[in-house]
Design a protein around this motif. Sequence first.
Motif, PDB file in Angstrom:
ATOM      1  N   TYR A 317       0.788  -1.070   0.198  1.00  0.00           N
ATOM      2  CA  TYR A 317      -0.025  -0.154  -0.086  1.00  0.00           C
ATOM      3  C   TYR A 317       0.964   1.381   0.017  1.00  0.00           C
ATOM      4  CZ  TYR A 317      -3.977   3.106   1.016  1.00  0.00           C
ATOM      5  OH  TYR A 317      -4.970   3.926   0.996  1.00  0.00           O
ATOM      6  N   LEU A 318       1.854   1.304   0.814  1.00  0.00           N
ATOM      7  CA  LEU A 318       2.769   2.462   0.771  1.00  0.00           C
ATOM      8  C   LEU A 318       3.648   2.573  -0.389  1.00  0.00           C
ATOM      9  CD1 LEU A 318       4.461   1.755   4.242  1.00  0.00           C
ATOM     10  CD2 LEU A 318       2.823   3.450   3.634  1.00  0.00           C
ATOM     11  N   TYR A 319       3.851   1.635  -1.109  1.00  0.00           N
ATOM     12  CA  TYR A 319       4.744   1.616  -2.365  1.00  0.00           C
ATOM     13  C   TYR A 319       3.545   2.397  -3.378  1.00  0.00           C
ATOM     14  CZ  TYR A 319       8.494  -1.288  -0.727  1.00  0.00           C
ATOM     15  OH  TYR A 319       9.541  -1.813   0.057  1.00  0.00           O
ATOM     16  N   LYS A 320       2.261   2.058  -3.424  1.00  0.00           N
ATOM     17  CA  LYS A 320       1.482   2.487  -4.222  1.00  0.00           C
ATOM     18  C   LYS A 320       0.858   3.642  -4.309  1.00  0.00           C
ATOM     19  CE  LYS A 320      -2.961   0.743  -6.477  1.00  0.00           C
ATOM     20  NZ  LYS A 320      -2.375   0.382  -7.872  1.00  0.00           N
ATOM     21  N   HIS A 321       0.623   4.262  -2.894  1.00  0.00           N
ATOM     22  CA  HIS A 321      -0.028   5.422  -2.393  1.00  0.00           C
ATOM     23  C   HIS A 321       0.704   6.618  -1.868  1.00  0.00           C
ATOM     24  CE1 HIS A 321      -3.988   3.591  -3.800  1.00  0.00           C
ATOM     25  NE2 HIS A 321      -3.577   2.727  -3.099  1.00  0.00           N
ATOM     26  N   THR A 322       1.746   6.342  -1.628  1.00  0.00           N
ATOM     27  CA  THR A 322       2.669   7.208  -1.070  1.00  0.00           C
ATOM     28  C   THR A 322       4.379   7.324  -1.766  1.00  0.00           C
ATOM     29  OG1 THR A 322       4.268   5.771   0.581  1.00  0.00           O
ATOM     30  CG2 THR A 322       2.037   6.559   1.260  1.00  0.00           C
ATOM     31  N   ALA A 323       4.870   8.450  -1.539  1.00  0.00           N
ATOM     32  CA  ALA A 323       6.160   8.669  -1.893  1.00  0.00           C
ATOM     33  C   ALA A 323       7.569   7.846  -1.627  1.00  0.00           C
ATOM     34  CB  ALA A 323       6.830  10.162  -1.546  1.00  0.00           C
ATOM     35  N   LEU A 324       6.938   6.574  -1.064  1.00  0.00           N
ATOM     36  CA  LEU A 324       8.025   5.586  -0.791  1.00  0.00           C
ATOM     37  C   LEU A 324       8.404   4.961  -2.379  1.00  0.00           C
ATOM     38  CD1 LEU A 324       9.777   4.379   1.515  1.00  0.00           C
ATOM     39  CD2 LEU A 324       7.856   2.446   1.799  1.00  0.00           C
ATOM     40  N   GLU A 325       7.632   5.005  -3.218  1.00  0.00           N
ATOM     41  CA  GLU A 325       8.037   4.674  -4.501  1.00  0.00           C
ATOM     42  C   GLU A 325       7.582   5.993  -5.241  1.00  0.00           C
ATOM     43  OE1 GLU A 325       7.508   0.614  -6.118  1.00  0.00           O
ATOM     44  OE2 GLU A 325       6.139   1.534  -7.723  1.00  0.00           O
ATOM     45  N   VAL A 326       8.625   6.310  -6.065  1.00  0.00           N
ATOM     46  CA  VAL A 326       8.419   7.643  -7.146  1.00  0.00           C
ATOM     47  C   VAL A 326       9.373   7.196  -8.185  1.00  0.00           C
ATOM     48  CG1 VAL A 326       8.334   9.216  -5.259  1.00  0.00           C
ATOM     49  CG2 VAL A 326      10.597   8.519  -6.099  1.00  0.00           C
ATOM     50  N   SER A 327       8.785   7.928  -9.154  1.00  0.00           N
ATOM     51  CA  SER A 327       9.629   7.878 -10.606  1.00  0.00           C
ATOM     52  C   SER A 327      10.439   9.068 -10.904  1.00  0.00           C
ATOM     53  CB  SER A 327       8.419   8.099 -11.607  1.00  0.00           C
ATOM     54  OG  SER A 327       7.544   7.012 -11.891  1.00  0.00           O
ATOM     55  N   PHE A 328      11.693   8.769 -11.652  1.00  0.00           N
ATOM     56  CA  PHE A 328      12.573   9.692 -11.757  1.00  0.00           C
ATOM     57  C   PHE A 328      12.879   9.639 -13.392  1.00  0.00           C
ATOM     58  CE2 PHE A 328      16.765  11.215 -12.341  1.00  0.00           C
ATOM     59  CZ  PHE A 328      17.346  12.089 -11.514  1.00  0.00           C
ATOM     60  N   GLY A 329      12.364  10.711 -14.118  1.00  0.00           N
ATOM     61  CA  GLY A 329      12.561  10.688 -15.573  1.00  0.00           C
ATOM     62  C   GLY A 329      13.992  11.059 -15.843  1.00  0.00           C
ATOM     63  N   VAL A 330      14.753  10.578 -16.223  1.00  0.00           N
ATOM     64  CA  VAL A 330      16.108  10.952 -16.870  1.00  0.00           C
ATOM     65  C   VAL A 330      16.393  11.582 -18.372  1.00  0.00           C
ATOM     66  CG1 VAL A 330      18.655  10.019 -17.155  1.00  0.00           C
ATOM     67  CG2 VAL A 330      17.005   8.712 -15.528  1.00  0.00           C
ATOM     68  N   ILE A 331      16.768  12.594 -18.128  1.00  0.00           N
ATOM     69  CA  ILE A 331      17.104  13.382 -19.583  1.00  0.00           C
ATOM     70  C   ILE A 331      18.699  13.823 -19.289  1.00  0.00           C
ATOM     71  CG2 ILE A 331      16.649  15.182 -21.024  1.00  0.00           C
ATOM     72  CD1 ILE A 331      13.870  15.317 -19.695  1.00  0.00           C
ATOM     73  N   LEU A 332      19.226  13.092 -20.380  1.00  0.00           N
ATOM     74  CA  LEU A 332      20.887  13.293 -19.872  1.00  0.00           C
ATOM     75  C   LEU A 332      21.178  14.404 -21.092  1.00  0.00           C
ATOM     76  CD1 LEU A 332      23.343  10.471 -19.594  1.00  0.00           C
ATOM     77  CD2 LEU A 332      24.107  12.781 -20.049  1.00  0.00           C
ATOM     78  N   LEU A 333      20.745  15.670 -20.589  1.00  0.00           N
ATOM     79  CA  LEU A 333      21.011  16.689 -21.628  1.00  0.00           C
ATOM     80  C   LEU A 333      22.045  17.665 -20.957  1.00  0.00           C
ATOM     81  CD1 LEU A 333      19.964  18.685 -24.031  1.00  0.00           C
ATOM     82  CD2 LEU A 333      18.404  19.717 -21.999  1.00  0.00           C
ATOM     83  N   ALA A 334      23.145  18.120 -21.833  1.00  0.00           N
ATOM     84  CA  ALA A 334      24.017  19.152 -21.295  1.00  0.00           C
ATOM     85  C   ALA A 334      24.705  19.917 -22.451  1.00  0.00           C
ATOM     86  CB  ALA A 334      25.248  18.287 -20.693  1.00  0.00           C
ATOM     87  N   LEU A 335      25.503  20.705 -22.296  1.00  0.00           N
ATOM     88  CA  LEU A 335      25.998  21.757 -23.208  1.00  0.00           C
ATOM     89  C   LEU A 335      27.302  20.926 -23.685  1.00  0.00           C
ATOM     90  CD1 LEU A 335      26.134  25.197 -21.265  1.00  0.00           C
ATOM     91  CD2 LEU A 335      24.437  24.306 -23.260  1.00  0.00           C
ATOM     92  N   VAL A 336      27.421  20.694 -25.170  1.00  0.00           N
ATOM     93  CA  VAL A 336      28.385  19.910 -25.631  1.00  0.00           C
ATOM     94  C   VAL A 336      28.818  21.028 -26.767  1.00  0.00           C
ATOM     95  CG1 VAL A 336      28.981  18.140 -27.409  1.00  0.00           C
ATOM     96  CG2 VAL A 336      27.324  17.787 -25.302  1.00  0.00           C
ATOM     97  N   SER A 337      30.032  21.735 -26.568  1.00  0.00           N
ATOM     98  CA  SER A 337      30.546  22.783 -27.627  1.00  0.00           C
ATOM     99  C   SER A 337      29.776  23.959 -27.661  1.00  0.00           C
ATOM    100  CB  SER A 337      30.604  22.229 -29.069  1.00  0.00           C
ATOM    101  OG  SER A 337      31.475  21.083 -28.975  1.00  0.00           O
ATOM    102  N   GLY A 338      28.926  24.189 -26.510  1.00  0.00           N
ATOM    103  CA  GLY A 338      28.105  25.266 -26.312  1.00  0.00           C
ATOM    104  C   GLY A 338      26.805  25.264 -26.693  1.00  0.00           C
ATOM    105  N   LYS A 339      26.274  24.178 -26.955  1.00  0.00           N
ATOM    106  CA  LYS A 339      24.923  23.956 -27.727  1.00  0.00           C
ATOM    107  C   LYS A 339      24.392  22.715 -26.665  1.00  0.00           C
ATOM    108  CE  LYS A 339      26.096  25.134 -32.247  1.00  0.00           C
ATOM    109  NZ  LYS A 339      26.291  24.920 -33.732  1.00  0.00           N
ATOM    110  N   PRO A 340      23.057  22.757 -26.642  1.00  0.00           N
ATOM    111  CA  PRO A 340      22.315  21.645 -25.789  1.00  0.00           C
ATOM    112  C   PRO A 340      22.330  20.424 -26.387  1.00  0.00           C
ATOM    113  CG  PRO A 340      20.831  23.356 -26.359  1.00  0.00           C
ATOM    114  CD  PRO A 340      22.007  23.914 -26.714  1.00  0.00           C
ATOM    115  N   GLU A 341      22.636  19.286 -26.021  1.00  0.00           N
ATOM    116  CA  GLU A 341      22.456  17.925 -26.764  1.00  0.00           C
ATOM    117  C   GLU A 341      22.162  17.002 -25.633  1.00  0.00           C
ATOM    118  OE1 GLU A 341      25.919  15.234 -28.700  1.00  0.00           O
ATOM    119  OE2 GLU A 341      25.795  17.456 -29.321  1.00  0.00           O
ATOM    120  N   VAL A 342      21.499  15.942 -26.181  1.00  0.00           N
ATOM    121  CA  VAL A 342      21.048  14.941 -25.391  1.00  0.00           C
ATOM    122  C   VAL A 342      22.081  13.648 -25.694  1.00  0.00           C
ATOM    123  CG1 VAL A 342      19.386  13.101 -24.879  1.00  0.00           C
ATOM    124  CG2 VAL A 342      18.499  15.524 -25.279  1.00  0.00           C
TER     125      VAL A 342
END
Length: 806
Positions: A317-342
């Motif tokens: 019940y805790l996993y389903k209804h509380t923040a004891l289990e959460v999602s983490f959306g990964v976006i590996l975005l950074a500046l490469v040669s001054g431009k944003p790139e995934v």
Amino acid sequence: MDEKGKVLLVDVKDEMKEAYLSYAMSVIVGRALPDIRDGLKPVQRRILYAMQEMNLRPTEPYRKSARVVGDVLGKYHPHGDMAVYEALVRLAQDFTCRYPLVDGHGNFGSVDGDPPAAMRYTEVRLAPIAEEMLRDLEKDTVDFVPNFDESLKEPVVLPASFPQLLANGASGIAVGMATNIPPHNLRELVDGLLYLLDHPEASAEDLLRLIPGPDFPTGGKIVGRRGIEEYFREGRGKLVIRGEATVEEIARGKQAVVIRELPYQVNKASLVEHIARLVEEKKLPDVAEVRDESDREGIRVVLELKRGANPHYILRYLYKHTALEVSFGVILLALVSGKPEVCTMPQALKHFLDFRREVILRRSRFELKEAEERAHILEGFLRALDLIDQVIALIRSSQSVPEARRRLVEELGFTEKQAQAILEMRLQRLVALEREKLEEEYRDITAKIFRLREILEKEEVLRECIREELRRIRELYGDERRTRIIEEEEKEEEATPLIREEEVVITLTRDGYVKRVPLATYRRQGRGGKGVSAVATGEEDFVSTMVVTTTLHRALLFTSWGRAFQLPVHQLPEMGRQAKGMHLVNLLPLEEGERAVTLIPIRDFKEGKYLFFVTAKGRVKKIDLLELLSVTRRGVRVVELEEGDELEGVFTTCGEDRVFLATSQGLGLSFKEEEVRPMGKAASGVRGMSLREGDRVVGACVIRQNETLLVVTSSGMGKRVDPEEFPVHHRGGMGVRLLRESERSGKVVGVAAVKGEEELLLSTQKGLLIRVHTREVPIQSRVAQGVRLIRLEKDDQVTSFAVVLP
């Protein structure tokens, strides 16, 4: 209006577009996104650089945070003071950064969401690992640019010695894009970089073997590997993060659910408050009390349970209804040669290696230039010592320093720099010991020049230099992984819908109809009763398998074609006692002509357990139970069957059991399980028992200490037999007489090993079911016909039975 004061007419749409694009690029490049090379945003980079300029090294005393914020604002970052202080605080929080770059003294906030103390109260200095971010900054390793008022210079990027972007992660929201990079284990990252140095074409799958996934500072668990594999390959993925919770025995025989680790960036105080609210609203009625017992030693949130409560139900019940289990959306975005790139994971690591290669080359050029200049001076000193009398005479006869310098160049052949150094040389250098020191220094500087030239000229030497520095980082700062990664199937099991644990009877008919009924539905009767209706089967159908388990277990279902499927028991349809059930084609992808043979409940998958398969033609096979861990409702083949054969029975063993096989004509064979070695899922097995013409194996079991062999026949007869009456033979034999076959006894339906403390459920072809105690079944000789267990109608017969544990 232009510079001359002339009014210019512009299209407001174009003007807004241009202004917004300029603003967007300013936010993207100058505020929100980290650089792929050092993994820092501009404000973080300026904080570390300013602290180094203030000499706030790990060995120096702490300095007030307000002083650091003031220097950063006044010299490099003309924005709000709270924005700078918040960035400084995050660099010091050990629950935010996997490897904090700032060593903080004072209140820097907590996992409860408490704010840090004001900057006038807290103190900071650089953490030891931060020196690796700034190492060799003074050696022309990176470019410098003017600050906002062009009064000072600041580095474009720091010469990071380790992949800070992936080690500590990053998050930021720019204009039209965002980044969210999880932290990783530094030791694993270095292992990945070293592998990538030797295998430049390494794939995401190759790196996954060395870098299993993120490693959060707060520990916890990552459920499933699919999201990790996605962002390694594509730069984007979704992780499911779960806190670490265990069930503990507390005072007075009660149990408690204890939360020891939280998902990354989850507020503990909010989580505890949410759980308490659920208890108050009676949504968690089995929780008696919620206490936060966290201290300096770590997190400890205790959910004290009422007597008889099911802690696994609470956890789900805790996993389903509380923040004891959460999602983490990964976006590996950074500046490469001054431009944003995934970037994918291999790309991100390669960018860092390219940066380290550039830093080491620039450092080597700088050091080589310094070394060559020093060697040049040392050569002048050594030559001057050889000509010391002439040098002294020349200097004494000169009227001025410029004259002496000119004469040293013209008359003795020294260069301008050597001549100046000779003039500045102290007289103590003339002693013999000092000459030895000069010669030793010259030898050392010559060796250094050779080494630096090799780095600049030979790629392999450069790579070895990178390797050495990475190994040093791993040795100094590497630590053990904190976050565990568990399989998706484990999540699927733990995410069971909220149902209470309940003992149930699962019935499976020959035609493939399945259902579950609460065990309490069938009251116990005495031996010889008529039974009650259990399944309303069709005229040609009958119950073939019956097992007793609970709603929180899983069921492995095996078919006549040697395929296995896995389903949670609670997902099987619950129906009334007389209901026919639901056909398996509605639950599983069965092929035409394929029928379900047996179903066994599994409490858990543990190393050391085996599944033992027996076919109708007497072939046997054993596989490790862990081989079926990843089996789902899609199914997998576990036994290769020869034409005309089919799977007859499956049961679990421990590896050292005594196996017993029984045939319909009343023969039984006992042999040691060790005679059948574990095999893969593709194997067809070995011969377990030789059969007579027209005979077939109808039952098999393992016999352990203090157990007797229960035999049930189609005419409703049964008996228990002492296993000692069946000598242990080798597999492949025909066995000995198990039952004296007659018209009264009928054919053998099956066998089971019992202790006399269990209950027995018998099912008939017409769907009748009786529940009796096994102690009412007498122990007889192996040739006896047995006693009557159930009274049958003339055209009815027993088709299956199940043993209910006490």
